[in-house]
Motif scaffolding. Structure first.
Motif, short mmCIF file in Angstrom:
data_model
loop_
_atom_site.label_atom_id
_atom_site.label_comp_id
_atom_site.label_asym_id
_atom_site.label_seq_id
_atom_site.Cartn_x
_atom_site.Cartn_y
_atom_site.Cartn_z
N GLU A 93 0.83 -1.20 0.00
CA GLU A 93 0.00 0.00 0.00
C GLU A 93 0.87 1.25 0.00
O GLU A 93 1.99 1.25 0.53
N SER A 94 0.37 2.30 -0.61
CA SER A 94 1.09 3.58 -0.59
C SER A 94 1.26 4.05 0.84
O SER A 94 0.29 4.09 1.61
N GLY A 95 2.48 4.41 1.21
CA GLY A 95 2.74 4.89 2.56
C GLY A 95 2.86 3.80 3.59
O GLY A 95 2.78 4.08 4.80
N ALA A 96 3.07 2.55 3.18
CA ALA A 96 3.17 1.45 4.15
C ALA A 96 4.36 1.63 5.08
O ALA A 96 4.35 1.15 6.22
N PHE A 97 5.42 2.33 4.60
CA PHE A 97 6.62 2.52 5.41
C PHE A 97 6.85 4.01 5.72
O PHE A 97 7.98 4.46 5.87
N ARG A 98 5.78 4.74 5.83
CA ARG A 98 5.90 6.20 5.96
C ARG A 98 6.63 6.62 7.24
O ARG A 98 7.31 7.65 7.26
N GLY A 119 4.61 5.62 -4.62
CA GLY A 119 4.42 6.00 -3.22
C GLY A 119 4.54 4.84 -2.27
O GLY A 119 4.40 5.03 -1.05
N ALA A 120 4.78 3.63 -2.79
CA ALA A 120 4.91 2.47 -1.90
C ALA A 120 6.10 2.60 -0.97
O ALA A 120 6.09 2.05 0.14
N PHE A 121 7.15 3.33 -1.39
CA PHE A 121 8.35 3.48 -0.58
C PHE A 121 8.49 4.89 -0.02
O PHE A 121 9.59 5.31 0.37
N ALA A 122 7.41 5.61 0.03
CA ALA A 122 7.44 6.96 0.60
C ALA A 122 7.82 6.89 2.08
O ALA A 122 7.32 6.05 2.83
N GLY A 123 8.70 7.79 2.50
CA GLY A 123 9.13 7.84 3.90
C GLY A 123 10.48 7.20 4.15
O GLY A 123 11.08 7.42 5.20
N THR A 144 8.57 5.10 -9.68
CA THR A 144 8.32 4.09 -8.64
C THR A 144 9.25 4.27 -7.45
O THR A 144 8.85 4.09 -6.30
N PHE A 145 10.52 4.63 -7.69
CA PHE A 145 11.52 4.73 -6.63
C PHE A 145 11.92 6.18 -6.35
O PHE A 145 13.03 6.45 -5.89
N LEU A 146 11.02 7.09 -6.61
CA LEU A 146 11.35 8.52 -6.53
C LEU A 146 11.78 8.94 -5.13
O LEU A 146 12.58 9.87 -4.97
#
Length: 510
Positions: A93-98, A119-123, A144-146
């Motif tokens: 999910e987007s923000g799973a590791f926020r 956004g999956a790796f956001a944070g 994807t990795f922004l």
């Protein structure tokens, strides 16, 4: 020692900072020591609750975790290493590791991930190593990795990646190692690798490379300086197609052999007329090398005075042969339950690395005669419209706006009322003609008083005169309207000595 001193000493020791989490706070069946929690190979289906907030290393590998519940990792802001490999994760999910802003290493190897959401790796601003090998990834989308600007290692080997979009690796300016080996890549663009300013190791082996003009840059780039990124094993980038270059090393193929054939496209017929409610299927045949991507677009028709709009995509897909297929390059346009809104100009486009070709297509929509309605009488002084009115249940009627539908319904109601009034007037005229006096013996009426009960057909036959005059039945209990003196004077008398009452008219049945 004073009484109670041992108890005070114990309390003071428990309150000292930096002590490892107590075993009482450890999740059931897990092992906790120092700042590490081990919950591997416990057949867990979810991340267990009760993990100490100060945990820095969390082992959750070799379980059956299929989903990271929203907020389940939120309390673990101190994590440095998270190992979730060999689980059943199918999506992130987007923000799973926020909240994991301190995480350095994330292992997701051996899961069932089929795609990565933006956004999956956001944070994960401090992440250094990301393991995504051994999943089911098919494509990597732009950005994807922004959020991983400090990432140094990205392991993507042993997936099914066949598409790497030009901006998929955007933001990875610190990346030193990229492993794309053992995937399904047929080509890769120069733009896709441009963001990797710090790249030191690149692994591209064991992919079905399509050695055409689109891959010309890769061979030249490796020969010019990119070979420093490849080990002796990684330099063996073998061609899978075309057949004449199969199993040859890309570095050994001359640039003149890396060719593309621009696409050609054919649509037959170029114009089709369809009826409302029908389904339509139009084939667009395309040829070229590599296999062209066939896309259908509906061309927007600008209004007068408005700027011309570009063609908007309607639907597009590859031919039935799929990527790299050599049997066909067809793309089908499917339209179901055709309405007036489907009418217009379409465009079939075929594109590959060698160029693009387009063919226009015109769709006309026919309104059948059964779905047309005769035009309403024109209003007084207004212009006459010759356009047919669609029926209220027709496809054309449902395609109109609410105001137009209301106007058509009102016109239909007006037509019905006009027809009813005409029928009433005709009936009255016929009755008056029957009441008018005629020659002697021709206009005689044989009347039966319906108030005494209806007559049978046998009685009617008995009451017919010798000339066969028709028999009429009058019901005196149902007066229709009062007649004026003039009408009463003109009303003829009834034969057989049964005069009608002049002041009233009654319902008469044949």
């Amino acid at each position: 020692m004073a009484p109670g001193a041992p108890a005070l000493l114990l309390l003071s020791l428990l309150s000292l900072p930096g002590l490892p989490p107590r075993a009482a706070a450890c999740p059931a069946a897990c092992r906790c020591y120092s700042a590490t929690v081990e919950c591997g190979a416990l057949r867990l289906r979810v991340v267990p609750p009760g993990i100490p907030p100060g945990t820095q290393t969390l082992f959750l590998q070799d379980n059956s975790i299929a989903r990271l519940e929203p907020g389940i990792l939120a309390p673990l802001a101190s994590l440095r290493h998270l190992y979730l490999h060999n689980n059943s994760l199918h999506a992130l999910e987007s923000g799973a590791f926020r909240t994991q802003s301190r995480l350095l290493e994330l292992a997701l190897t051996g899961n069932r991930l089929r795609g990565l959401r933006v956004g999956a790796f956001a944070g994960l601003a401090q992440l250094r190593v990301l393991y995504l090998a051994g999943n089911q990834l098919v494509q990597l989308l732009d950005f994807t990795f922004l959020h991983l600007q400090r990432l140094q290692e990205l392991h993507l080997q042993e997936n099914s990646i066949e598409l790497l979009e030009d901006q998929a690796l955007a933001g990875l300016s610190s990346l030193a190692l990229l492993d794309l080996s053992r995937n399904q890549l047929g080509t890769i663009s120069r733009e896709a690798l441009q963001p990797l300013a710090s790249l030191q190791v690149l692994r591209l082996t064991e992919n079905p490379w399509r050695c055409d003009c689109a891959l010309h840059w890769l061979g030249a780039w490796i020969k010019e300086g990119g070979q420093r990124l490849l080990s002796s094993r990684d330099k063996k980038i073998l061609c899978a197609e075309p057949p004449r270059l199969a199993l040859q090393s890309l570095l050994e193929v001359s640039g003149s052999s890396l060719i593309c054939i621009p696409p050609s496209v054919h649509v037959e017929p170029l114009e089709v007329t369809a009826n409302l409610g029908e389904d339509l299927r139009v084939a667009c045949q395309a040829s070229g090398y590599p296999q062209p991507l066939v896309t259908w677009r509906k061309v927007a028709q600008p209004r007068e005075g408005a700027p011309r709009a570009q063609a908007q995509p309607e639907v597009g897909w590859r031919g039935t042969g799929g990527l790299g297929a050599s049997d066909t390059g067809s793309g089908m346009l499917f339209l179901t339950n055709i309405t007036l809104a489907h009418a217009g100009k379409y465009e079939c486009e075929a594109s590959n690395a060698g160029g693009a070709a387009r063919v226009p297509f015109q769709l006309l929509v026919n309104v059948s005669r059964q779905q047309q309605l005769a035009p309403a009488p024109p209003p007084a002084g207004g212009p006459v419209s010759h356009e047919p009115l669609p029926e209220t249940g027709s496809m054309a009627f449902r395609a109109l706006g609410l105001a137009t539908q209301t106007a058509i319904a009102a016109a239909i109601a007006l037509l019905a009322l006009t027809a009813l009034l005409l029928a009433t007037m005709i009936c009255r005229r016929r009755r008056r003609r029957k009441k008018a006096p005629g020659p002697s013996g021709e206009g005689a009426l044989f009347v039966n008083d319906y108030s005494d009960g209806p007559c049978t057909f046998a009685q009617l036959e008995e009451l017919r005169d010798e000339r066969g005059h028709e028999m009429f039945v009058i019901d005196r209990s149902k007066p229709l309207f009062a007649e004026g003196p003039a009408e009463a004077a003109e009303a003829p008398g009834v034969a057989q000595g049964l005069p009608l009452q002049p002041p009233s008219a009654y319902e008469i049945h044949c």
